[in-house]
Design a protein around this motif. Structure first.
Motif, mmCIF file in Angstrom:
data_model
loop_
_atom_site.group_PDB
_atom_site.id
_atom_site.type_symbol
_atom_site.label_atom_id
_atom_site.label_comp_id
_atom_site.label_asym_id
_atom_site.label_seq_id
_atom_site.Cartn_x
_atom_site.Cartn_y
_atom_site.Cartn_z
ATOM 1 N N GLN A 173 0.820 -1.202 0.000
ATOM 2 C CA GLN A 173 0.000 0.000 0.000
ATOM 3 C C GLN A 173 0.856 1.254 0.000
ATOM 4 O OE1 GLN A 173 -3.470 0.270 -0.119
ATOM 5 N NE2 GLN A 173 -2.981 2.431 -0.420
ATOM 6 N N ARG A 174 1.936 1.229 0.765
ATOM 7 C CA ARG A 174 2.750 2.432 0.967
ATOM 8 C C ARG A 174 3.717 2.700 -0.192
ATOM 9 N NH1 ARG A 174 3.194 5.714 5.175
ATOM 10 N NH2 ARG A 174 5.147 6.828 5.611
ATOM 11 N N SER A 175 4.209 1.637 -0.826
ATOM 12 C CA SER A 175 5.165 1.784 -1.941
ATOM 13 C C SER A 175 4.702 0.963 -3.137
ATOM 14 C CB SER A 175 6.561 1.338 -1.496
ATOM 15 O OG SER A 175 7.087 2.200 -0.519
ATOM 16 N N PRO A 176 3.587 1.360 -3.768
ATOM 17 C CA PRO A 176 3.008 0.539 -4.838
ATOM 18 C C PRO A 176 3.879 0.417 -6.076
ATOM 19 C CG PRO A 176 1.900 2.670 -4.704
ATOM 20 C CD PRO A 176 2.798 2.581 -3.519
ATOM 21 N N ASN A 177 4.895 1.291 -6.227
ATOM 22 C CA ASN A 177 5.753 1.232 -7.401
ATOM 23 C C ASN A 177 7.062 0.493 -7.162
ATOM 24 O OD1 ASN A 177 3.778 2.840 -8.514
ATOM 25 N ND2 ASN A 177 4.888 4.749 -8.176
ATOM 26 N N SER A 178 7.245 -0.035 -5.964
ATOM 27 C CA SER A 178 8.468 -0.769 -5.642
ATOM 28 C C SER A 178 8.301 -2.254 -5.927
ATOM 29 C CB SER A 178 8.817 -0.596 -4.158
ATOM 30 O OG SER A 178 9.058 0.754 -3.833
ATOM 31 N N LEU A 179 9.415 -2.922 -6.236
ATOM 32 C CA LEU A 179 9.393 -4.380 -6.270
ATOM 33 C C LEU A 179 9.289 -4.874 -4.828
ATOM 34 C CD1 LEU A 179 12.183 -5.285 -8.860
ATOM 35 C CD2 LEU A 179 9.725 -5.074 -9.239
ATOM 36 N N ILE A 180 8.368 -5.801 -4.565
ATOM 37 C CA ILE A 180 8.143 -6.284 -3.197
ATOM 38 C C ILE A 180 8.091 -7.807 -3.211
ATOM 39 C CG2 ILE A 180 6.589 -6.247 -1.201
ATOM 40 C CD1 ILE A 180 5.623 -3.499 -2.114
ATOM 41 N N TYR A 181 8.786 -8.411 -2.234
ATOM 42 C CA TYR A 181 8.880 -9.869 -2.152
ATOM 43 C C TYR A 181 8.615 -10.329 -0.721
ATOM 44 C CZ TYR A 181 11.486 -8.956 -6.465
ATOM 45 O OH TYR A 181 11.864 -8.514 -7.703
ATOM 46 N N TYR A 182 8.279 -11.604 -0.620
ATOM 47 C CA TYR A 182 8.026 -12.222 0.685
ATOM 48 C C TYR A 182 9.084 -13.283 0.963
ATOM 49 C CZ TYR A 182 5.801 -15.512 3.961
ATOM 50 O OH TYR A 182 5.541 -16.370 5.001
ATOM 51 N N LEU A 183 9.812 -13.114 2.060
ATOM 52 C CA LEU A 183 10.817 -14.090 2.490
ATOM 53 C C LEU A 183 10.688 -14.255 4.001
ATOM 54 C CD1 LEU A 183 13.316 -15.787 1.537
ATOM 55 C CD2 LEU A 183 14.705 -13.891 2.409
ATOM 56 N N PRO A 184 9.999 -15.292 4.452
ATOM 57 C CA PRO A 184 9.774 -15.434 5.899
ATOM 58 C C PRO A 184 11.070 -15.715 6.648
ATOM 59 C CG PRO A 184 9.085 -17.421 4.754
ATOM 60 C CD PRO A 184 9.421 -16.415 3.691
ATOM 61 N N ASN A 185 11.050 -15.460 7.935
ATOM 62 C CA ASN A 185 12.203 -15.774 8.773
ATOM 63 C C ASN A 185 12.412 -17.283 8.842
ATOM 64 O OD1 ASN A 185 13.162 -13.223 9.509
ATOM 65 N ND2 ASN A 185 11.621 -13.014 11.111
ATOM 66 N N HIS A 186 13.638 -17.648 9.105
ATOM 67 C CA HIS A 186 14.025 -19.059 9.158
ATOM 68 C C HIS A 186 13.760 -19.637 10.543
ATOM 69 C CE1 HIS A 186 17.547 -22.099 9.452
ATOM 70 N NE2 HIS A 186 16.503 -22.701 8.930
ATOM 71 N N ILE A 187 13.085 -20.781 10.597
ATOM 72 C CA ILE A 187 12.926 -21.540 11.830
ATOM 73 C C ILE A 187 13.910 -22.702 11.762
ATOM 74 C CG2 ILE A 187 11.341 -22.815 13.319
ATOM 75 C CD1 ILE A 187 10.661 -19.852 12.959
ATOM 76 N N SER A 188 14.956 -22.635 12.554
ATOM 77 C CA SER A 188 16.018 -23.630 12.496
ATOM 78 C C SER A 188 15.475 -25.033 12.746
ATOM 79 C CB SER A 188 17.106 -23.312 13.524
ATOM 80 O OG SER A 188 17.639 -22.021 13.299
ATOM 81 N N ASP B 185 20.293 -4.329 -13.051
ATOM 82 C CA ASP B 185 20.905 -4.210 -14.383
ATOM 83 C C ASP B 185 20.096 -3.249 -15.248
ATOM 84 O OD1 ASP B 185 22.883 -6.036 -13.749
ATOM 85 O OD2 ASP B 185 21.829 -7.747 -14.637
ATOM 86 N N PHE B 186 18.781 -3.363 -15.178
ATOM 87 C CA PHE B 186 17.896 -2.527 -15.994
ATOM 88 C C PHE B 186 17.844 -1.089 -15.484
ATOM 89 C CE2 PHE B 186 13.750 -0.674 -16.893
ATOM 90 C CZ PHE B 186 13.610 -0.906 -18.257
ATOM 91 N N SER B 187 17.694 -0.907 -14.173
ATOM 92 C CA SER B 187 17.459 0.430 -13.614
ATOM 93 C C SER B 187 18.688 1.330 -13.657
ATOM 94 C CB SER B 187 16.960 0.314 -12.170
ATOM 95 O OG SER B 187 17.932 -0.316 -11.345
ATOM 96 N N GLN B 188 19.877 0.752 -13.862
ATOM 97 C CA GLN B 188 21.081 1.576 -13.970
ATOM 98 C C GLN B 188 21.021 2.498 -15.181
ATOM 99 O OE1 GLN B 188 24.256 -1.321 -14.033
ATOM 100 N NE2 GLN B 188 24.654 -1.113 -11.843
ATOM 101 N N ASN B 189 20.277 2.090 -16.198
ATOM 102 C CA ASN B 189 20.269 2.828 -17.458
ATOM 103 C C ASN B 189 18.956 3.541 -17.754
ATOM 104 O OD1 ASN B 189 22.902 1.755 -18.134
ATOM 105 N ND2 ASN B 189 21.867 -0.185 -18.571
ATOM 106 N N LEU B 190 17.953 3.324 -16.896
ATOM 107 C CA LEU B 190 16.654 3.943 -17.178
ATOM 108 C C LEU B 190 15.964 4.336 -15.883
ATOM 109 C CD1 LEU B 190 14.764 4.484 -19.650
ATOM 110 C CD2 LEU B 190 13.582 2.365 -19.025
ATOM 111 N N PRO B 191 15.619 5.610 -15.705
ATOM 112 C CA PRO B 191 14.953 6.034 -14.471
ATOM 113 C C PRO B 191 13.498 5.566 -14.438
ATOM 114 C CG PRO B 191 15.107 7.872 -16.005
ATOM 115 C CD PRO B 191 15.877 6.736 -16.623
ATOM 116 N N GLY B 192 12.941 5.430 -13.232
ATOM 117 C CA GLY B 192 11.541 5.072 -13.093
ATOM 118 C C GLY B 192 10.644 6.204 -13.545
ATOM 119 N N ASN B 193 9.462 5.872 -14.059
ATOM 120 C CA ASN B 193 8.583 6.928 -14.571
ATOM 121 C C ASN B 193 7.109 6.727 -14.199
ATOM 122 O OD1 ASN B 193 7.875 4.814 -16.239
ATOM 123 N ND2 ASN B 193 8.951 5.629 -18.042
#
Length: 331
Positions: A117-132, A296-304
């Motif tokens: 909701q707060r950063s709709p233009n960002s790449l967002i992923y889910y990586l849960p914490n590790h349970i040993s 690799d991609f964002s180094q050469n092209l700004p977000g719009n």
């Protein structure tokens, strides 16, 4: 794969906490996918890289900085504006905003929803914490009826519920570092966790809630709040009990009944599969491949894509109101 530098203020002393251990666990698993190292930025430590020294190097073209310490994020983002950065988000609610150039990896779906909701233009992923894998049911005799860790516990839990339970059963309150947590959890019949009050005072959310998950893996019965990241996996009535339920008398009655009648079996192994090393390493591989390609991609092209700033939200609200008004006029 670029090298990952996991930034933490320090690795011991005042910085020692569950969030630090979770971050270092993620670092350890990430090392099985790509080069990764810990870097401190407040406390200089022997044989560990220090951020200010690292930034003086010329060859930082093939690195990604991973930041996670909530209250330090705005300063770190400004300091690292010339470099690829990932925000590893544990708790939510710190009130800062992030530019779309920074991908966000969240430890819970609750936190993922916040940033979605707060950063709709960002790449967002889910990586849960590790349970040993060490957190499992040893099938031993349990000599503690009720186990509580004082840190993060509510005033109600410590001052009302625990004294009442002590009249009827064996209660152990832990207020210091425990060397063998799996062993301790395997000694307990019931584990109490009530962190909603603590996090409300911090103005941020429970990021994941490792210990209720770890105690479940050890076959312990859990009475817990379900705030923040706890809501990802706790399911009252099915794998846990909701604590602070209506009254002291009602809580006490339910807990004592569980102590008397419960069979202390861990949940099905499939329940924990999402949080074990094999699954998490596979997710890290996929997420980092995606993020490396993005950098690799964002180094050469700004977000719009326009951001959801206050000004833009106000403009959208005015447009929405105007459209409704014209529809009424010309209906």
């Amino acid at each position: 794969m670029r090298t990952l530098y996991f930034l933490v203020p320090g690795t011991y002393g005042t910085f020692a906490c569950g969030g630090l251990w979770a971050e270092l666990k993620t670092l350890s698993l990430a090392k099985q996918v790509c080069p990764a190292e810990v870097v401190t930025y407040r406390q200089r430590e022997k044989d560990i890289l220090f951020l200010d020294d690292l930034l003086k190097q010329q060859d930082l073209n093939n690195v990604i900085f991973v930041i996670s310490w909530g209250f330090d994020i705005p300063k770190l983002v400004a300091k690292l504006k010339s470099y690829p950065v990932i925000y590893h988000a544990h708790s939510a609610g710190y009130r800062f905003k992030l530019p779309a150039r920074i991908p966000i990896i969240t430890v819970s779906r609750n936190t993922m929803g916040y940033w979605g909701q707060r950063s709709p233009n960002s790449l967002i992923y889910y990586l849960p914490n590790h349970i040993s894998e060490e957190f499992q049911n040893f099938n031993r005799e349990r000599d503690i009826d009720v186990l509580v860790q004082a840190r993060k516990s509510s005033e109600y839990l410590l001052q009302d519920l625990i004294p009442e339970l002590q009249k009827h059963c064996r209660v152990k309150v832990v207020d210091s570092y425990v060397e063998d947590l799996p062993g301790l959890f395997n000694r307990a019949k019931v584990y109490l966790y009530d962190s909603a009050e603590y996090w409300a005072q911090q103005w941020v959310s429970e990021g994941f809630g490792l210990q209720p998950m770890e105690t479940l893996a050890c076959g312990c019965q859990v009475f817990s709040s379900v705030n923040g990241g706890l809501s990802d996996y706790l399911d009252p009535g099915f794998n846990c009990y909701k604590i602070a339920g209506y009254s002291l008398e009602y809580d006490s009655k339910r807990i004592l009944r569980v102590i008397e009648n419960a069979s202390f079996k861990a949940l099905d192994k499939q329940f924990f599969f999402e949080y074990r090393s094999e699954t998490i390493i596979r997710r890290i591989q996929i997420i980092l491949s995606d993020i490396n390609e993005f950098f690799d991609f964002s180094q050469n092209l700004p977000g719009n894509i326009p951001s959801l700033t206050r000004t833009r939200l106000a403009k959208l609200s005015i447009e929405r109101f105007s459209n409704k008004l014209w529809q009424k006029i010309y209906r």
